[in-house]
Design an enzyme around this catalytic site. Structure first.
Site, PDB file in Angstrom:
ATOM      1  N   SER A  95     -27.791  15.304 -23.719  1.00 55.75           N
ATOM      2  CA  SER A  95     -28.472  16.241 -24.325  1.00 55.75           C
ATOM      3  C   SER A  95     -27.452  17.435 -24.672  1.00 55.75           C
ATOM      4  O   SER A  95     -28.134  18.026 -24.931  1.00 55.75           O
ATOM      5  CB  SER A  95     -29.658  16.907 -23.024  1.00 55.75           C
ATOM      6  OG  SER A  95     -28.207  17.251 -22.550  1.00 55.75           O
TER       7      SER A  95
ATOM      8  N   THR B 192     -22.584  19.591 -21.682  1.00 58.05           N
ATOM      9  CA  THR B 192     -20.623  20.200 -21.598  1.00 58.05           C
ATOM     10  C   THR B 192     -20.388  20.463 -23.110  1.00 58.05           C
ATOM     11  O   THR B 192     -19.882  21.705 -23.010  1.00 58.05           O
ATOM     12  CB  THR B 192     -19.700  18.703 -21.365  1.00 58.05           C
ATOM     13  OG1 THR B 192     -20.430  18.308 -20.379  1.00 58.05           O
ATOM     14  CG2 THR B 192     -18.695  18.986 -21.362  1.00 58.05           C
TER      15      THR B 192
ATOM     16  N   ASP C  26     -18.710  22.166 -14.364  1.00 59.37           N
ATOM     17  CA  ASP C  26     -19.272  20.863 -15.160  1.00 59.37           C
ATOM     18  C   ASP C  26     -19.893  20.112 -13.844  1.00 59.37           C
ATOM     19  O   ASP C  26     -19.218  19.510 -13.280  1.00 59.37           O
ATOM     20  CB  ASP C  26     -18.062  20.646 -16.212  1.00 59.37           C
ATOM     21  CG  ASP C  26     -19.000  19.075 -17.447  1.00 59.37           C
ATOM     22  OD1 ASP C  26     -19.964  19.597 -17.354  1.00 59.37           O
ATOM     23  OD2 ASP C  26     -18.289  18.700 -18.142  1.00 59.37           O
ATOM     24  N   GLU C  27     -20.753  19.040 -14.661  1.00 60.53           N
ATOM     25  CA  GLU C  27     -20.376  17.959 -13.728  1.00 60.53           C
ATOM     26  C   GLU C  27     -21.502  18.069 -11.868  1.00 60.53           C
ATOM     27  O   GLU C  27     -21.272  18.358 -11.118  1.00 60.53           O
ATOM     28  CB  GLU C  27     -19.666  16.735 -13.329  1.00 60.53           C
ATOM     29  CG  GLU C  27     -19.430  16.112 -15.022  1.00 60.53           C
ATOM     30  CD  GLU C  27     -20.329  15.113 -14.981  1.00 60.53           C
ATOM     31  OE1 GLU C  27     -21.967  15.328 -14.745  1.00 60.53           O
ATOM     32  OE2 GLU C  27     -19.523  14.688 -16.340  1.00 60.53           O
TER      33      GLU C  27
ATOM     34  N   CYS D  84     -34.990  10.625 -27.635  1.00 61.54           N
ATOM     35  CA  CYS D  84     -35.359   9.675 -26.960  1.00 61.54           C
ATOM     36  C   CYS D  84     -35.136   8.542 -28.076  1.00 61.54           C
ATOM     37  O   CYS D  84     -35.844   8.649 -29.233  1.00 61.54           O
ATOM     38  CB  CYS D  84     -37.342   9.804 -27.068  1.00 61.54           C
ATOM     39  SG  CYS D  84     -37.605   7.978 -26.534  1.00 61.54           S
TER      40      CYS D  84
ATOM     41  N   CYS E 107     -37.585  10.176 -23.953  1.00 64.34           N
ATOM     42  CA  CYS E 107     -38.747  11.077 -23.382  1.00 64.34           C
ATOM     43  C   CYS E 107     -39.919  10.548 -21.875  1.00 64.34           C
ATOM     44  O   CYS E 107     -40.294   9.755 -21.467  1.00 64.34           O
ATOM     45  CB  CYS E 107     -40.106  11.184 -24.195  1.00 64.34           C
ATOM     46  SG  CYS E 107     -41.277  10.223 -25.157  1.00 64.34           S
TER      47      CYS E 107
HETATM   48 ZN    ZN Z   1     -40.379   9.120 -26.631  1.00 62.42          ZN
END
Ligand code: ZN
Length: 202
Positions: free
Chosen positions: A25, A28, A93-94, A150, A182
């Site tokens: 997404s 980072t 991060d993470e 997605c 999604c």
């Molecule tokens: Zn989807």
């Protein structure tokens, strides 16, 4: 897009920002974007990450587009506190892989005037809140949810669906085994898994 508030004031106040979302997404990338801007503003900046994350090199936080920034691997959240006086901005991060102390660590850093930017997965592959992230979301001043696309329908994705079997929560270095989905496509894939395991036990 998240824009920084002015930091050029007499009283130094800290705060907490969270960047969270599924895998792929751009968490980072967004963390690095904010830290680079702070660096341009001549602020002292550092990234910490849990020692567990050895996907790429030991020293670098590396985002998927290979835009990298150096980082310090630490074994526990409390170790980050030792650096509170050295930096204006601390990136984590993470963050989902840190222990439960992370929330109080972020609070103390912010109380001492540090701008804390936390990036991490909000949900594990089963769709449950991940590690210390929910607590930090509650105490943060600013929350940004970023989304992937997605893989099955092209809508915005917020689930990290694991494409191979296994219950182990932490599977590092295996980004090939996940796909962003999604809600509708994630639910469909869960039904499919359920049906398969039912027919396997029959
Ligand atoms: Zn989807």
């Amino acid at each position: 897009m998240f824009l920084e508030k002015d930091t050029n004031t007499k009283t130094r106040t800290g705060w907490i920002e969270v960047i969270c979302g599924s895998m792929f997404s751009g968490k980072t990338e967004e963390l690095i974007r904010r830290l680079n801007r702070a660096r341009i503003a001549k602020q002292k900046v550092e990234i910490f990450k849990p020692q567990i994350d050895k996907r790429y090199s030991e020293e670098d936080v590396v985002s998927h587009n290979a835009n990298s920034i150096r980082s310090i691997p630490v074994q526990s959240a409390s170790q980050i506190l030792f650096y509170a006086n050295e930096f204006d901005v601390i990136g984590i991060d993470e963050a989902q892989f840190f222990d439960d102390e992370l929330m109080s660590v972020c609070n103390s850093l912010a109380d001492q005037g540090v701008r804390v930017i936390v990036a991490g997965l909000d949900m594990d592959f089963q769709g449950n809140p991940f590690g210390p992230i929910p607590q930090i979301l509650s105490v943060a001043e600013y929350v940004t949810k970023v989304h992937a696309i997605c893989m099955r329908c092209g809508n915005l994705a917020n689930y990290s669906h694991r494409t191979i079997a296994g219950d182990k929560l932490v599977m590092l270095g295996e980004t090939d085994s996940y796909e962003p989905l999604c809600r509708a496509c994630y639910n469909k894939s869960q039904k499919h898994i359920e049906n398969n395991s039912l027919s396997a036990t029959e």
